[in-house]
Motif scaffolding. Structure first.
Motif, PDB file in Angstrom:
ATOM      1  N   THR A 269       5.454  39.777  22.445  1.00 60.29           N
ATOM      2  CA  THR A 269       5.976  40.453  21.255  1.00 60.29           C
ATOM      3  C   THR A 269       7.487  40.636  21.324  1.00 60.29           C
ATOM      4  OG1 THR A 269       5.441  42.616  22.204  1.00 60.29           O
ATOM      5  CG2 THR A 269       3.824  41.648  20.694  1.00 60.29           C
ATOM      6  N   ALA A 270       8.069  40.548  22.505  1.00 57.27           N
ATOM      7  CA  ALA A 270       9.518  40.717  22.659  1.00 57.27           C
ATOM      8  C   ALA A 270      10.336  39.747  21.792  1.00 57.27           C
ATOM      9  CB  ALA A 270       9.912  40.596  24.127  1.00 57.27           C
ATOM     10  N   PRO A 271       9.934  38.474  21.653  1.00 54.45           N
ATOM     11  CA  PRO A 271      10.736  37.581  20.810  1.00 54.45           C
ATOM     12  C   PRO A 271      10.867  38.063  19.355  1.00 54.45           C
ATOM     13  CG  PRO A 271       9.326  36.278  22.219  1.00 54.45           C
ATOM     14  CD  PRO A 271       8.905  37.717  22.394  1.00 54.45           C
ATOM     15  N   ALA A 272       9.842  38.694  18.828  1.00 52.38           N
ATOM     16  CA  ALA A 272       9.944  39.228  17.464  1.00 52.38           C
ATOM     17  C   ALA A 272      10.981  40.343  17.410  1.00 52.38           C
ATOM     18  CB  ALA A 272       8.583  39.730  16.992  1.00 52.38           C
ATOM     19  N   ALA A 273      11.012  41.180  18.434  1.00 51.72           N
ATOM     20  CA  ALA A 273      12.006  42.251  18.488  1.00 51.72           C
ATOM     21  C   ALA A 273      13.417  41.669  18.633  1.00 51.72           C
ATOM     22  CB  ALA A 273      11.695  43.203  19.644  1.00 51.72           C
ATOM     23  N   TRP A 274      13.566  40.688  19.510  1.00 48.74           N
ATOM     24  CA  TRP A 274      14.873  40.040  19.672  1.00 48.74           C
ATOM     25  C   TRP A 274      15.337  39.444  18.348  1.00 48.74           C
ATOM     26  CZ3 TRP A 274      18.132  38.367  23.878  1.00 48.74           C
ATOM     27  CH2 TRP A 274      17.865  39.030  25.075  1.00 48.74           C
ATOM     28  N   HIS A 275      14.419  38.745  17.680  1.00 49.62           N
ATOM     29  CA  HIS A 275      14.771  38.121  16.410  1.00 49.62           C
ATOM     30  C   HIS A 275      15.189  39.177  15.391  1.00 49.62           C
ATOM     31  CE1 HIS A 275      13.764  36.413  12.381  1.00 49.62           C
ATOM     32  NE2 HIS A 275      14.524  35.442  12.863  1.00 49.62           N
TER      33      HIS A 275
ATOM     34  N   GLU B  55       8.500  27.645  14.829  1.00 49.27           N
ATOM     35  CA  GLU B  55       7.387  27.094  15.609  1.00 49.27           C
ATOM     36  C   GLU B  55       7.042  28.004  16.782  1.00 49.27           C
ATOM     37  OE1 GLU B  55       8.540  23.139  16.712  1.00 49.27           O
ATOM     38  OE2 GLU B  55       8.323  22.374  14.669  1.00 49.27           O
ATOM     39  N   LEU B  56       8.047  28.487  17.475  1.00 44.69           N
ATOM     40  CA  LEU B  56       7.821  29.368  18.617  1.00 44.69           C
ATOM     41  C   LEU B  56       7.142  30.658  18.184  1.00 44.69           C
ATOM     42  CD1 LEU B  56       8.223  29.967  21.623  1.00 44.69           C
ATOM     43  CD2 LEU B  56      10.491  30.837  21.056  1.00 44.69           C
ATOM     44  N   LEU B  57       7.625  31.271  17.117  1.00 43.17           N
ATOM     45  CA  LEU B  57       7.014  32.511  16.634  1.00 43.17           C
ATOM     46  C   LEU B  57       5.582  32.283  16.167  1.00 43.17           C
ATOM     47  CD1 LEU B  57      10.034  34.177  14.798  1.00 43.17           C
ATOM     48  CD2 LEU B  57       9.070  34.776  17.035  1.00 43.17           C
ATOM     49  N   GLN B  58       5.308  31.131  15.561  1.00 44.00           N
ATOM     50  CA  GLN B  58       3.940  30.814  15.139  1.00 44.00           C
ATOM     51  C   GLN B  58       3.020  30.643  16.353  1.00 44.00           C
ATOM     52  OE1 GLN B  58       2.827  31.048  12.125  1.00 44.00           O
ATOM     53  NE2 GLN B  58       0.783  30.449  12.673  1.00 44.00           N
ATOM     54  N   GLU B  59       3.500  29.976  17.388  1.00 42.56           N
ATOM     55  CA  GLU B  59       2.713  29.826  18.610  1.00 42.56           C
ATOM     56  C   GLU B  59       2.405  31.190  19.219  1.00 42.56           C
ATOM     57  OE1 GLU B  59       5.181  27.330  21.011  1.00 42.56           O
ATOM     58  OE2 GLU B  59       4.863  25.577  19.757  1.00 42.56           O
ATOM     59  N   LEU B  60       3.391  32.061  19.218  1.00 43.98           N
ATOM     60  CA  LEU B  60       3.191  33.399  19.773  1.00 43.98           C
ATOM     61  C   LEU B  60       2.194  34.206  18.948  1.00 43.98           C
ATOM     62  CD1 LEU B  60       6.819  34.262  20.895  1.00 43.98           C
ATOM     63  CD2 LEU B  60       4.839  33.797  22.346  1.00 43.98           C
ATOM     64  N   ARG B  61       2.196  34.039  17.630  1.00 40.56           N
ATOM     65  CA  ARG B  61       1.222  34.749  16.785  1.00 40.56           C
ATOM     66  C   ARG B  61      -0.207  34.374  17.175  1.00 40.56           C
ATOM     67  NH1 ARG B  61       4.761  33.101  12.578  1.00 40.56           N
ATOM     68  NH2 ARG B  61       6.115  34.828  12.053  1.00 40.56           N
ATOM     69  N   VAL B  62      -0.418  33.104  17.445  1.00 39.68           N
ATOM     70  CA  VAL B  62      -1.749  32.636  17.840  1.00 39.68           C
ATOM     71  C   VAL B  62      -2.149  33.267  19.172  1.00 39.68           C
ATOM     72  CG1 VAL B  62      -3.064  30.603  18.555  1.00 39.68           C
ATOM     73  CG2 VAL B  62      -1.580  30.476  16.558  1.00 39.68           C
ATOM     74  N   ALA B  63      -1.265  33.220  20.146  1.00 40.23           N
ATOM     75  CA  ALA B  63      -1.569  33.765  21.475  1.00 40.23           C
ATOM     76  C   ALA B  63      -1.696  35.285  21.445  1.00 40.23           C
ATOM     77  CB  ALA B  63      -0.495  33.336  22.467  1.00 40.23           C
ATOM     78  N   GLN B  64      -0.875  35.955  20.643  1.00 42.00           N
ATOM     79  CA  GLN B  64      -0.892  37.419  20.583  1.00 42.00           C
ATOM     80  C   GLN B  64      -2.243  37.957  20.146  1.00 42.00           C
ATOM     81  OE1 GLN B  64       2.259  38.547  17.964  1.00 42.00           O
ATOM     82  NE2 GLN B  64       3.828  38.378  19.533  1.00 42.00           N
ATOM     83  N   ALA B  65      -2.846  37.311  19.169  1.00 42.84           N
ATOM     84  CA  ALA B  65      -4.150  37.794  18.692  1.00 42.84           C
ATOM     85  C   ALA B  65      -5.157  37.799  19.836  1.00 42.84           C
ATOM     86  CB  ALA B  65      -4.642  36.919  17.545  1.00 42.84           C
ATOM     87  N   GLY B  66      -5.202  36.729  20.597  1.00 42.90           N
ATOM     88  CA  GLY B  66      -6.134  36.650  21.710  1.00 42.90           C
ATOM     89  C   GLY B  66      -5.854  37.671  22.789  1.00 42.90           C
ATOM     90  N   VAL B  67      -4.595  37.841  23.144  1.00 41.13           N
ATOM     91  CA  VAL B  67      -4.273  38.780  24.216  1.00 41.13           C
ATOM     92  C   VAL B  67      -4.506  40.220  23.761  1.00 41.13           C
ATOM     93  CG1 VAL B  67      -1.784  39.071  23.811  1.00 41.13           C
ATOM     94  CG2 VAL B  67      -2.672  39.232  26.121  1.00 41.13           C
ATOM     95  N   GLN B  68      -4.300  40.512  22.498  1.00 41.93           N
ATOM     96  CA  GLN B  68      -4.545  41.863  22.011  1.00 41.93           C
ATOM     97  C   GLN B  68      -6.040  42.180  21.984  1.00 41.93           C
ATOM     98  OE1 GLN B  68      -2.213  41.668  18.423  1.00 41.93           O
ATOM     99  NE2 GLN B  68      -0.425  42.526  19.433  1.00 41.93           N
ATOM    100  N   ILE B  69      -6.858  41.204  21.639  1.00 38.41           N
ATOM    101  CA  ILE B  69      -8.312  41.393  21.691  1.00 38.41           C
ATOM    102  C   ILE B  69      -8.752  41.604  23.134  1.00 38.41           C
ATOM    103  CG2 ILE B  69     -10.532  40.230  21.351  1.00 38.41           C
ATOM    104  CD1 ILE B  69      -9.211  38.921  18.835  1.00 38.41           C
ATOM    105  N   LEU B  70      -8.232  40.785  24.038  1.00 36.86           N
ATOM    106  CA  LEU B  70      -8.551  40.939  25.459  1.00 36.86           C
ATOM    107  C   LEU B  70      -8.124  42.318  25.957  1.00 36.86           C
ATOM    108  CD1 LEU B  70      -9.456  39.806  28.211  1.00 36.86           C
ATOM    109  CD2 LEU B  70      -7.120  38.940  28.491  1.00 36.86           C
TER     110      LEU B  70
END
Length: 169
Positions: A75-81, A21-36
């Protein structure tokens, strides 16, 4: 009461679900922040940017730095995982990832506020731009932090409730 092996399995299943769930939430937010972040980077290469005053340039730089920090934290949580994968450290990954996600959202809120301030300064200028930035800060701060933390303080949901929910699944 569940036997120890089932309780442990339930705990592990809950950890896996929490992490997913946490990684899915981050995927949603990451797209927006990367576009910004891409948008903010492109501003520096426009003709109008060359004639921008110090306030606009400083606001732009600070905004880009906060957007970059947001990307780093989210993106750090993906690296930690990935680095701790199959090391029995899922609980540690979830704890750290949760903190990083909150920090990333905080940086994103500042970056969004800076972007609104920056655009306000370019479009209308003056105190109205500052008012738009202040409104954005208030909106993000309230919706993303103040209200959720107020609800969190009520403490109506416990780990026992989550364990019961796991048994129902």
């Amino acid at each position: 009461m569940l036997p120890v092996s089932q309780a442990e399995e339930s705990h592990q299943r809950r950890l896996a679900r929490n992490l997913n769930e946490l990684l899915q939430e981050l995927r949603v937010a990451q797209a927006g922040v990367q576009i910004l972040f891409g948008f903010l980077l492109s501003i520096a290469f426009t003709g109008r940017y060359a004639s921008a005053d110090t306030f606009v340039r400083a606001t732009h730089l600070v905004t880009i730095l906060f957007a970059a920090c947001s990307v780093a934290f989210m993106t750090a949580p993906a690296a930690w995982h990935r680095i701790l994968f199959r090391r029995g450290r899922r609980e540690d990954v979830i704890e750290v990832a949760n903190r990083y996600a909150i920090l990333g959202l905080g940086c994103l809120a500042v970056a969004m506020t800076g972007t609104i301030l920056l655009l306000g300064e370019i479009i209308v200028g003056g105190w109205l731009a500052v008012a738009l930035g202040a409104f954005a800060a208030l909106l993000f701060g309230t919706l993303w932090f103040l209200l959720p933390w107020r609800e969190r303080g009520r403490g109506s949901f416990t780990d026992d409730d989550e364990d019961a929910e796991d048994r129902l699944e």
